[in-house]
Scaffold this active site. Structure first.
Site, PDB file in Angstrom:
ATOM      1  N   LYS A  15       4.339   5.790  -6.970  1.00 10.56           N
ATOM      2  CA  LYS A  15       3.426   4.654  -6.840  1.00 10.56           C
ATOM      3  C   LYS A  15       3.177   3.966  -8.177  1.00 10.56           C
ATOM      4  O   LYS A  15       2.970   2.770  -8.215  1.00 10.56           O
ATOM      5  CB  LYS A  15       2.153   5.019  -6.107  1.00 10.56           C
ATOM      6  N   ARG A  90      -9.407   7.415  -2.880  1.00  9.27           N
ATOM      7  CA  ARG A  90      -8.688   8.658  -2.580  1.00  9.27           C
ATOM      8  C   ARG A  90      -9.281   9.447  -1.446  1.00  9.27           C
ATOM      9  O   ARG A  90      -8.703  10.429  -0.990  1.00  9.27           O
ATOM     10  CB  ARG A  90      -8.660   9.564  -3.804  1.00  9.27           C
ATOM     11  N   ARG A 129       8.875  14.021 -15.179  1.00  6.95           N
ATOM     12  CA  ARG A 129       8.146  12.762 -15.304  1.00  6.95           C
ATOM     13  C   ARG A 129       7.709  12.512 -16.739  1.00  6.95           C
ATOM     14  O   ARG A 129       7.255  13.412 -17.436  1.00  6.95           O
ATOM     15  CB  ARG A 129       6.923  12.781 -14.394  1.00  6.95           C
ATOM     16  N   ARG A 164       2.754  14.207 -18.993  1.00  4.59           N
ATOM     17  CA  ARG A 164       1.301  14.224 -18.824  1.00  4.59           C
ATOM     18  C   ARG A 164       0.796  15.658 -18.898  1.00  4.59           C
ATOM     19  O   ARG A 164       1.444  16.564 -18.378  1.00  4.59           O
ATOM     20  CB  ARG A 164       0.931  13.612 -17.475  1.00  4.59           C
ATOM     21  N   ARG A 175      -3.260  19.238  -6.700  1.00  4.50           N
ATOM     22  CA  ARG A 175      -3.363  17.814  -6.392  1.00  4.50           C
ATOM     23  C   ARG A 175      -2.740  17.497  -5.040  1.00  4.50           C
ATOM     24  O   ARG A 175      -3.243  16.659  -4.299  1.00  4.50           O
ATOM     25  CB  ARG A 175      -2.689  16.978  -7.490  1.00  4.50           C
TER      26      ARG A 175
HETATM   27  P1  AMP Z   1      -3.710   9.794 -11.559  1.00  6.02           P
HETATM   28  O1  AMP Z   1      -3.308   9.272 -12.888  1.00  6.02           O
HETATM   29  O2  AMP Z   1      -3.992   8.731 -10.576  1.00  6.02           O
HETATM   30  O3  AMP Z   1      -2.762  10.821 -11.026  1.00  6.02           O
HETATM   31  O4  AMP Z   1      -5.113  10.551 -11.771  1.00  6.02           O
HETATM   32  C1  AMP Z   1      -5.243  11.622 -12.667  1.00  6.02           C
HETATM   33  C2  AMP Z   1      -6.593  12.294 -12.527  1.00  6.02           C
HETATM   34  O5  AMP Z   1      -7.657  11.324 -12.685  1.00  6.02           O
HETATM   35  C3  AMP Z   1      -6.872  12.920 -11.166  1.00  6.02           C
HETATM   36  O6  AMP Z   1      -6.315  14.206 -11.053  1.00  6.02           O
HETATM   37  C4  AMP Z   1      -8.412  12.932 -11.153  1.00  6.02           C
HETATM   38  O7  AMP Z   1      -8.899  13.959 -11.983  1.00  6.02           O
HETATM   39  C5  AMP Z   1      -8.758  11.619 -11.823  1.00  6.02           C
HETATM   40  N1  AMP Z   1      -8.871  10.487 -10.848  1.00  6.02           N
HETATM   41  C6  AMP Z   1      -8.089   9.371 -10.788  1.00  6.02           C
HETATM   42  N2  AMP Z   1      -8.470   8.555  -9.789  1.00  6.02           N
HETATM   43  C7  AMP Z   1      -9.511   9.160  -9.174  1.00  6.02           C
HETATM   44  C8  AMP Z   1     -10.335   8.837  -8.066  1.00  6.02           C
HETATM   45  N3  AMP Z   1     -10.142   7.718  -7.336  1.00  6.02           N
HETATM   46  N4  AMP Z   1     -11.327   9.694  -7.730  1.00  6.02           N
HETATM   47  C9  AMP Z   1     -11.525  10.818  -8.433  1.00  6.02           C
HETATM   48  N5  AMP Z   1     -10.777  11.209  -9.474  1.00  6.02           N
HETATM   49  C10 AMP Z   1      -9.776  10.391  -9.866  1.00  6.02           C
END
Ligand code: AMP
Length: 218
Positions: A15, A90, A129, A164, A175
């Site tokens: 995504k 989410r 990644r 990351r 996750r």
């Molecule tokens: P991402 O980069 O989208 O994979 O997000 C990495 C981390 O950010 C996640 O594992 C959460 O800890 C936090 N995070 C990102 N978006 C959200 C959201 N909408 N609600 C809660 N935590 C979030």
């Protein structure tokens, strides 16, 4: 019409890559709640210090924090034509909060795009990644077309690529389970409302997936 786009996808479904393509195509900003949060951590803000630990564990950050930083971001000028929202909402609770934010700002819901990818494929991508430390573009060393032209350097902006810190097996499973338990409910919710566009993203190149997305966003 505002091009407000939500992507729903399991972790590592691509995504991030698709979001950037869509933003380049329609000249709209890419708003990733993950990036906004990582930015807070990097700048060592009050919020950043508060969320550092739960982020490293792949845990959800509180709705209160997300709502605050998201609303602030959506009010910026560059969101007037639309935006891609990546990583939000989410769960159903965030869907409801997002609706309130939209109403408050007078924005339409726009498009909800679901990228469907099997768990086995996602897992095999995990360790390969890489993310640009500057612009957030993502790469994958196990997928030819997603490999950067120069080793470890971003094609778009020339900055260094990094893995990351939350890309490890335990965090992935955590996750993925969170996605199944919380996010997948959104699919049914938006489908019932007839606003969900589903794309089978298994065994397709990023360009093929992008072609399908373009057919959705007219
Ligand atoms: P991402 O980069 O989208 O994979 O997000 C990495 C981390 O950010 C996640 O594992 C959460 O800890 C936090 N995070 C990102 N978006 C959200 C959201 N909408 N609600 C809660 N935590 C979030």
């Amino acid at each position: 019409m505002m091009k407000n786009i939500i992507f729903i996808a399991p972790p590592l479904a691509g995504k991030g890559t698709q979001s950037i393509k869509v933003c380049d195509e329609y000249n709209i900003p890419h708003i990733s709640t993950g990036d906004l949060l990582r930015d807070e951590i990097q700048r060592k803000t009050k919020i950043g210090l508060q969320i550092k630990e739960s982020m490293a564990l792949g845990k959800f950050v509180s709705d209160e924090v997300i709502t605050k930083i998201l609303k602030k971001r959506l009010l910026e000028k560059d969101c007037k034509k639309g935006y891609v929202l990546d990583g939000y909402p989410r769960n159903i609770k965030q869907v409801k909060i997002y609706e309130e934010i939209l109403t408050e700002l007078g924005f339409p819901l726009g498009y909800v795009i679901f990228l469907n990818v099997d768990k086995d494929i996602l897992f095999s991508r995990l360790l390969n990644r890489r993310i640009c430390s500057n612009c957030g573009a993502s790469y994958n060393l196990s997928i030819e077309e997603l490999t950067p032209h120069r080793d470890n350097i971003c094609d778009r902006c020339g900055h260094v690529l990094k893995a990351r810190i939350d890309d490890n097996k335990e965090t992935f499973l955590d996750r993925f389970n969170t996605y199944v338990n919380e996010t997948s409910e959104l699919i049914g919710f938006y489908r019932k409302r007839n606003v969900l566009y589903e794309i089978d993203a298994n065994n397709k190149s990023a360009d093929e997936i992008f072609e399908e997305i373009k057919k959705v966003i007219k």
